[in-house]
Design a protein around this motif. Structure first.
Motif, short mmCIF file in Angstrom:
data_model
loop_
_atom_site.label_atom_id
_atom_site.label_comp_id
_atom_site.label_asym_id
_atom_site.label_seq_id
_atom_site.Cartn_x
_atom_site.Cartn_y
_atom_site.Cartn_z
N SER A 1 0.81 -1.21 0.00
CA SER A 1 0.00 0.00 0.00
C SER A 1 0.85 1.27 0.00
O SER A 1 0.40 2.32 -0.45
CB SER A 1 -0.96 0.01 1.19
N ASP A 2 2.10 1.18 0.49
CA ASP A 2 2.98 2.35 0.48
C ASP A 2 3.33 2.78 -0.95
O ASP A 2 3.66 3.94 -1.19
CB ASP A 2 4.28 2.07 1.24
N ALA A 3 3.26 1.84 -1.88
CA ALA A 3 3.59 2.13 -3.28
C ALA A 3 2.40 2.66 -4.08
O ALA A 3 2.59 3.19 -5.18
CB ALA A 3 4.14 0.87 -3.95
N MET B 1 2.45 4.74 -7.61
CA MET B 1 1.93 4.11 -8.83
C MET B 1 0.86 5.00 -9.47
O MET B 1 0.85 5.18 -10.69
CB MET B 1 1.37 2.73 -8.50
N ARG B 2 0.00 5.58 -8.66
CA ARG B 2 -1.06 6.45 -9.18
C ARG B 2 -0.45 7.67 -9.88
O ARG B 2 -0.82 8.00 -11.00
CB ARG B 2 -1.99 6.89 -8.04
N HIS B 3 0.51 8.33 -9.23
CA HIS B 3 1.16 9.49 -9.85
C HIS B 3 1.92 9.09 -11.12
O HIS B 3 1.90 9.81 -12.10
CB HIS B 3 2.14 10.15 -8.86
N LEU C 1 -4.32 -1.09 -7.74
CA LEU C 1 -2.93 -0.63 -7.88
C LEU C 1 -2.00 -1.45 -6.99
O LEU C 1 -0.91 -1.85 -7.42
CB LEU C 1 -2.81 0.86 -7.59
N GLU C 2 -2.42 -1.72 -5.78
CA GLU C 2 -1.58 -2.51 -4.88
C GLU C 2 -1.34 -3.91 -5.44
O GLU C 2 -0.26 -4.48 -5.28
CB GLU C 2 -2.22 -2.61 -3.49
N ALA C 3 -2.33 -4.45 -6.14
CA ALA C 3 -2.22 -5.79 -6.72
C ALA C 3 -1.14 -5.88 -7.81
O ALA C 3 -0.64 -6.98 -8.07
CB ALA C 3 -3.57 -6.23 -7.28
N ALA D 1 4.46 -6.95 -9.49
CA ALA D 1 4.85 -7.16 -10.89
C ALA D 1 5.54 -5.94 -11.50
O ALA D 1 6.20 -6.06 -12.53
CB ALA D 1 3.62 -7.54 -11.73
N HIS D 2 5.34 -4.77 -10.90
CA HIS D 2 5.93 -3.51 -11.39
C HIS D 2 6.56 -2.78 -10.20
O HIS D 2 5.98 -1.84 -9.66
CB HIS D 2 4.84 -2.64 -12.04
N PRO D 3 7.75 -3.22 -9.80
CA PRO D 3 8.39 -2.69 -8.57
C PRO D 3 8.53 -1.17 -8.56
O PRO D 3 8.71 -0.52 -9.59
CB PRO D 3 9.76 -3.35 -8.57
N VAL D 4 8.47 -0.64 -7.35
CA VAL D 4 8.57 0.79 -7.09
C VAL D 4 9.79 1.01 -6.17
O VAL D 4 9.96 0.28 -5.20
CB VAL D 4 7.30 1.32 -6.41
N PHE D 5 10.60 2.01 -6.51
CA PHE D 5 11.80 2.32 -5.73
C PHE D 5 11.83 3.80 -5.38
O PHE D 5 11.58 4.64 -6.24
CB PHE D 5 13.07 1.99 -6.52
#
Length: 145
Positions: A96-98, A102-104, A130-132, A136-140
Motif C-alpha cells: 500500500s505504500d507504493a 503508482m497512481r502518480h 494498484l496494490e495488486a 509485478a511492477h516494482p517501485v523504488f
C-alpha cells in the motif's frame, strides 16, 4: 523471466538515453546507471522518475527487468541527465505504500508505458487494484547518497 524488448522499444530507449546524455530531458526522462550483479560493470537504461510529496521514485513498467534485479543486488545507483549526475541509493517500496507512487506514475507516464500494465489499470484504478500490480511492477524510492 524478463520480457523481450521489441525493436521499436530498443530504438526508443537508445534515443532517449542518448538525449539524456546530451542533457536533453525527453519529457522528463533520465538515465539510470546500475552495476551488473554478475558482470560488475555499469549498465544504463532510460527511466521516467516521478515526484510524490517531494520525494523522487522510479517504477519498473516492464516488471522484473535487469535494472530492477541489479538495483536490488546493489542499491547504489547513479541518475544522470546530461553532465549532471546524482549518486543515489534505491529503497524498494512495497504494498500500500507504493500505491500513491503508482497512481502518480500512471497519471504522468501512462501515455508512454501504459501498454506494459494490465489492461484496465490506470491512474484512476482503486487502491486495491494498484496494490495488486506493485509486485509485478516494482517501485523504488531514490535517496541521494
Amino acid at each position: 523471466m524478463a520480457t523481450q524488448l521489441d525493436r521499436s522499444t530498443r530504438v526508443m530507449n537508445s534515443l532517449v538515453k542518448g538525449m539524456s546524455r546530451m542533457g536533453i530531458r525527453a519529457f522528463g526522462a533520465k538515465e539510470l546507471v546500475v552495476i551488473g550483479r554478475k558482470s560488475g560493470q555499469p549498465h544504463s537504461t532510460p527511466v521516467n522518475p516521478v515526484e510524490v510529496e517531494g520525494q523522487l521514485y522510479l517504477v519498473a513498467p516492464r516488471g522484473q527487468t535487469q535494472w530492477v534485479r541489479n538495483a536490488r543486488h546493489n542499491p547504489r545507483v547513479t541518475v544522470r541527465s546530461g553532465r549532471r549526475e546524482a549518486a543515489c541509493t534505491v529503497h524498494e517500496v512495497h504494498g500500500s505504500d507504493a500505491v500513491p507512487v503508482m497512481r502518480h506514475y500512471l497519471k504522468r507516464w501512462a501515455w508512454e508505458v501504459g501498454k506494459f500494465f494490465p489492461e484496465g489499470v490506470t491512474a484512476t484504478s482503486t487502491d486495491a487494484e494498484l496494490e495488486a500490480i506493485v509486485a509485478a511492477h516494482p517501485v523504488f524510492r531514490l535517496e541521494r547518497a
